[in-house]
Scaffold this motif. Sequence first.
Motif, PDB file in Angstrom:
ATOM      1  N   ASP A  99      -9.728  -9.694  -1.496  1.00 36.48           N
ATOM      2  CA  ASP A  99     -10.269  -8.342  -1.622  1.00 36.48           C
ATOM      3  C   ASP A  99      -9.256  -7.471  -2.352  1.00 36.48           C
ATOM      4  N   PRO A 100      -9.722  -6.451  -3.059  1.00 36.42           N
ATOM      5  CA  PRO A 100      -8.803  -5.583  -3.819  1.00 36.42           C
ATOM      6  C   PRO A 100      -7.681  -4.964  -2.983  1.00 36.42           C
ATOM      7  N   ILE A 101      -7.925  -4.743  -1.692  1.00 42.84           N
ATOM      8  CA  ILE A 101      -6.873  -4.122  -0.876  1.00 42.84           C
ATOM      9  C   ILE A 101      -5.674  -5.046  -0.690  1.00 42.84           C
ATOM     10  N   TYR A 102      -5.864  -6.345  -0.865  1.00 43.16           N
ATOM     11  CA  TYR A 102      -4.771  -7.308  -0.731  1.00 43.16           C
ATOM     12  C   TYR A 102      -4.138  -7.673  -2.076  1.00 43.16           C
ATOM     13  N   ARG A 103      -4.781  -7.384  -3.161  1.00 45.22           N
ATOM     14  CA  ARG A 103      -4.311  -7.857  -4.463  1.00 45.22           C
ATOM     15  C   ARG A 103      -2.984  -7.256  -4.887  1.00 45.22           C
ATOM     16  N   VAL A 104      -2.717  -6.021  -4.499  1.00 47.83           N
ATOM     17  CA  VAL A 104      -1.461  -5.382  -4.911  1.00 47.83           C
ATOM     18  C   VAL A 104      -0.275  -6.171  -4.363  1.00 47.83           C
ATOM     19  N   ASP A 105      -0.287  -6.447  -3.079  1.00 47.16           N
ATOM     20  CA  ASP A 105       0.823  -7.181  -2.484  1.00 47.16           C
ATOM     21  C   ASP A 105       0.829  -8.633  -2.947  1.00 47.16           C
ATOM     22  N   CYS A 106      -0.338  -9.201  -3.172  1.00 46.41           N
ATOM     23  CA  CYS A 106      -0.416 -10.574  -3.667  1.00 46.41           C
ATOM     24  C   CYS A 106       0.206 -10.678  -5.062  1.00 46.41           C
ATOM     25  N   VAL A 122       3.111  -0.681  -2.010  1.00 43.01           N
ATOM     26  CA  VAL A 122       2.586  -1.297  -0.785  1.00 43.01           C
ATOM     27  C   VAL A 122       3.207  -0.645   0.437  1.00 43.01           C
ATOM     28  N   ARG A 123       4.499  -0.394   0.403  1.00 42.98           N
ATOM     29  CA  ARG A 123       5.156   0.255   1.554  1.00 42.98           C
ATOM     30  C   ARG A 123       4.608   1.654   1.797  1.00 42.98           C
ATOM     31  N   GLU A 124       4.342   2.358   0.722  1.00 43.77           N
ATOM     32  CA  GLU A 124       3.868   3.737   0.838  1.00 43.77           C
ATOM     33  C   GLU A 124       2.399   3.820   1.258  1.00 43.77           C
ATOM     34  N   HIS A 125       1.597   2.837   0.869  1.00 42.17           N
ATOM     35  CA  HIS A 125       0.147   2.895   1.104  1.00 42.17           C
ATOM     36  C   HIS A 125      -0.342   1.772   2.010  1.00 42.17           C
ATOM     37  N   LEU A 126       0.512   1.274   2.849  1.00 44.37           N
ATOM     38  CA  LEU A 126       0.175   0.178   3.756  1.00 44.37           C
ATOM     39  C   LEU A 126      -0.936   0.589   4.718  1.00 44.37           C
ATOM     40  N   ASP A 127      -1.932  -0.265   4.861  1.00 47.78           N
ATOM     41  CA  ASP A 127      -3.008  -0.037   5.831  1.00 47.78           C
ATOM     42  C   ASP A 127      -2.651  -0.818   7.089  1.00 47.78           C
ATOM     43  N   LYS A 128      -2.139  -0.114   8.079  1.00 45.30           N
ATOM     44  CA  LYS A 128      -1.677  -0.760   9.304  1.00 45.30           C
ATOM     45  C   LYS A 128      -2.821  -1.222  10.196  1.00 45.30           C
ATOM     46  N   ALA A 167      -2.212  -5.446   3.312  1.00 43.88           N
ATOM     47  CA  ALA A 167      -3.284  -4.672   2.687  1.00 43.88           C
ATOM     48  C   ALA A 167      -2.828  -3.240   2.460  1.00 43.88           C
ATOM     49  N   VAL A 168      -3.333  -2.645   1.392  1.00 43.18           N
ATOM     50  CA  VAL A 168      -3.151  -1.215   1.163  1.00 43.18           C
ATOM     51  C   VAL A 168      -4.449  -0.518   1.538  1.00 43.18           C
ATOM     52  N   THR A 169      -4.406   0.786   1.686  1.00 46.26           N
ATOM     53  CA  THR A 169      -5.624   1.519   2.030  1.00 46.26           C
ATOM     54  C   THR A 169      -6.620   1.441   0.879  1.00 46.26           C
ATOM     55  N   ALA A 170      -7.889   1.423   1.222  1.00 45.85           N
ATOM     56  CA  ALA A 170      -8.935   1.327   0.199  1.00 45.85           C
ATOM     57  C   ALA A 170      -8.889   2.516  -0.758  1.00 45.85           C
TER      58      ALA A 170
END
Length: 167
Positions: A54-61, A97-103, A117-120
């Motif tokens: 999903d796009p929310i995981y692609r940044v960190d991937c 990713v650190r700044e926009h992490l979706d906890k 994941a980052v926030t949507a």
Amino acid sequence: MIKTVKWLRGAAMVAVLALAGAVFAEEDNGFSEHQTKRAVDTFTYGAEQCATLDPIYRVDCLRQAYSQTVRVVANASVYWEAEVALTRVNRGLYAFVREHLDKNVGRVRVNGGRIKAVTADSVPVAQALYGDGVDRAVAAMRGASSLEVRYFEPIAQVLLASKALMQ
């Protein structure tokens, strides 16, 4: 007379070896098709894994794919310009990713790492950040010497192709 002939033969041999050494040094510049292919293959494999997420995981991937590729090019010091360009993108993605992490969303395991994941809502910002980072990295690799560009161009091509993953 014999001493003179032997001395001249020795001097000629030294001159031949000196010239041969210079020629071999010119050809052995540290770059290799194999090293470039390893970098391209490492990044391509990582990016292919990211495409399934999903796009929310692609940044960190993608950050992880850059990190793995940096480790490959770091093995050859002549690739330092490519290493710096890739590291800049990697660090930018890491900070994002650190700044926009979706906890509230769990991590997934991909390509040997746990992806966050980052926030949507932050995905469009990540798309722009990633596009700018790739453009800068490609410009740095293409702005190098002609010898470096020869070996960096395949890496630049896969980076440009990965921009589509963030669209």
